[in-house]
Enzyme design. Structure first.
Site, short mmCIF file in Angstrom:
data_model
loop_
_atom_site.label_atom_id
_atom_site.label_comp_id
_atom_site.label_asym_id
_atom_site.label_seq_id
_atom_site.Cartn_x
_atom_site.Cartn_y
_atom_site.Cartn_z
N TYR A 142 0.81 -1.22 0.00
CA TYR A 142 0.00 0.00 0.00
C TYR A 142 0.85 1.27 0.00
CZ TYR A 142 -3.89 -3.13 1.07
OH TYR A 142 -4.81 -4.13 1.03
N LYS A 192 4.18 -15.50 1.42
CA LYS A 192 4.04 -16.19 0.13
C LYS A 192 5.47 -16.48 -0.34
CE LYS A 192 1.62 -17.65 -3.43
NZ LYS A 192 0.99 -18.99 -3.37
N ASP A 224 -2.10 -18.53 0.79
CA ASP A 224 -3.22 -19.26 0.17
C ASP A 224 -3.68 -20.41 1.07
OD1 ASP A 224 -0.63 -20.02 -0.45
OD2 ASP A 224 -1.10 -20.88 -2.39
N ASP A 248 -5.02 -7.59 5.47
CA ASP A 248 -6.26 -6.92 5.09
C ASP A 248 -7.28 -7.96 4.63
OD1 ASP A 248 -8.01 -4.93 4.46
OD2 ASP A 248 -6.85 -4.07 2.81
N ASP A 252 -10.80 -9.68 6.75
CA ASP A 252 -12.17 -9.64 6.21
C ASP A 252 -12.73 -11.05 6.12
OD1 ASP A 252 -12.15 -6.88 5.93
OD2 ASP A 252 -13.15 -6.95 3.98
#
Ligand code: NAD
Length: 359
Positions: A142, A192, A224, A248, A252
């Site tokens: 970000y 990752k 994942d 993030d 959620d």
């Protein structure tokens, strides 16, 4: 105790849930003899409308001075056409960066009373889930440079840069380990590392830092696989630590375990005295303005503020317990509606929590 709090309700349901959290705090003040002084400011779309910018200098200066910011949510379709760098949501990103709030704590609790309304099977929730996601908040994709959109022979090209230094990774990992020591002594580091270099560095630092905390058990998961584990076997988690983007998304997803995004609080802090408290949900334009929003995420956010900034552990626990009791007694807003139970509005849900405060 006496404490000052900067308050920015923001936009959409932010302005509906903030007064409810302040009502709960008022009751805590009345019962426990504390004095909280609120200094309100505009951040987000409301600030664009009033001052032409999402984060006016006065708001930044107020937070700098007070050190504690209780925030609602910002953004909405009215401001969707504002240039990306000036959007309401960038205000938050600027605050996080400006005060180097690199730790974002997102506790995820699946309360047993909500098991019938959860999209996951009751056996997965068991007696209730309780883990914390520690999301790195001041770095990662970000904020990475370069980023942008440019014209090219194949049409426009959008690009961002995911970047972490060893120092940035190490400090957020340490925050996760310190937290785990006060909980169940387990850290899951998420990356990752099989695909991207930034995650290879993350993994190497995570392995090194883990050696310094032999009393804490560590495991490493790829993002994942972790996304799958969060819905299949969430009870394995105690503290999950990860970068900004992965955190993030994971939180959620974890919203499904809590019943709704409207149930989840968060706290952000760094090495300094500044801390930002905000529910994880957004402004919910689809329900804003009708008194339907679930105030519990905002109320639990206020409880996190009491716990982390003011060390009012008993008071924070009393709020958490009152939320549990209100849910056990069958109070449900629309987002956690359950067959056979009436749906209540934002205000009534708060009344139910206040009536069950035992402190
Ligand atoms: P959202 O969290 O606002 O809403 C997603 C869904 O969850 C909607 O169906 C909404 O009705 C529901 N929901 C969320 N909170 C709820 C609550 N307390 N009670 C009941 N239902 C609730 O996410 P979105 O729709 O992706 O974003 C809407 C706006 O909010 C956008 O402008 C977005 O940029 C902004 N946003 C702001 C923040 C923030 O201020 N921190 C975070 C996320 C999104």
């Amino acid at each position: 105790m006496e404490a000052r709090v900067a308050v920015a309700a923001g936009d959409g349901i932010g302005v509906e849930v903030m007064p409810e959290a302040l009502r709960v705090l008022a009751e805590i003040q009345r019962r426990c003899g504390h004095t909280f002084t609120y200094e309100e400011t505009l951040v987000g779309g409301c600030a664009i409308d009033a001052h032409g910018v999402a984060l006016p200098d006065e708001a930044l200066a107020l937070f700098d001075d007070v050190g504690v910011l209780l925030f609602g949510a910002c953004g909405g379709p009215q401001w969707d056409n504002v240039p990306a760098a000036e959007r309401p949501e960038r205000a938050l990103a600027t605050i996080r960066k400006e005060f180097d709030l690199f730790v974002n704590l997102r506790p995820v609790r699946a309360r047993k009373s909500l098991a019938p309304v959860l999209p996951v099977k009751e056996r997965i929730v068991g007696e209730g889930l309780d883990f914390v996601v520690v999301r790195e908040l001041a770095g990662g994709i970000y904020y990475g440079e370069p980023h942008g959109i440019e014209e090219g022979p194949d049409g426009r090209r959008g690009y961002n840069t995911m970047t972490y230094t060893e120092a940035e990774i190490e400090r957020v990992l340490r925050a996760a380990y310190e937290l785990a020591r006060g909980r169940r002594n387990h850290v899951t580091s998420v990356d990752k590392a099989n695909m991207i270099e930034v995650s290879r560095v993350w993994r190497e630092v995570a392995v090194r830092v883990a050696e310094e905390y032999p009393d804490v058990e560590t495991n490493h998961l790829l993002i994942d696989a972790c996304a799958l584990e969060v819905v299949l076997r969430p009870s394995q988690f105690d503290v999950l630590v990860t970068g900004n983007l992965f955190g993030d998304i994971l939180t959620d997803e974890a919203g499904a375990l809590a019943g709704s995004l409207g149930m989840l609080p968060s706290a952000s802090y760094g090495d300094g005295r500044h801390a930002l408290y905000e529910p994880i949900h957004g402004t919910a334009p689809d329900i804003a303005g009708h008194g339907l929003a679930n105030p519990l995420g905002m109320i639990l956010t206020a409880a996190m503020m009491l716990r982390h900034s003011f060390e009012l552990t008993e008071e924070a626990q009393a709020i958490d317990d009152a939320v549990d009791k209100a849910l056990e007694d069958g109070f449900r807003t629309g987002d956690i509606r359950q067959d056979g139970l009436d749906v209540v509005g934002t205000h009534e849900m708060t009344d139910a929590v206040i009536a069950r405060l035992d402190v």
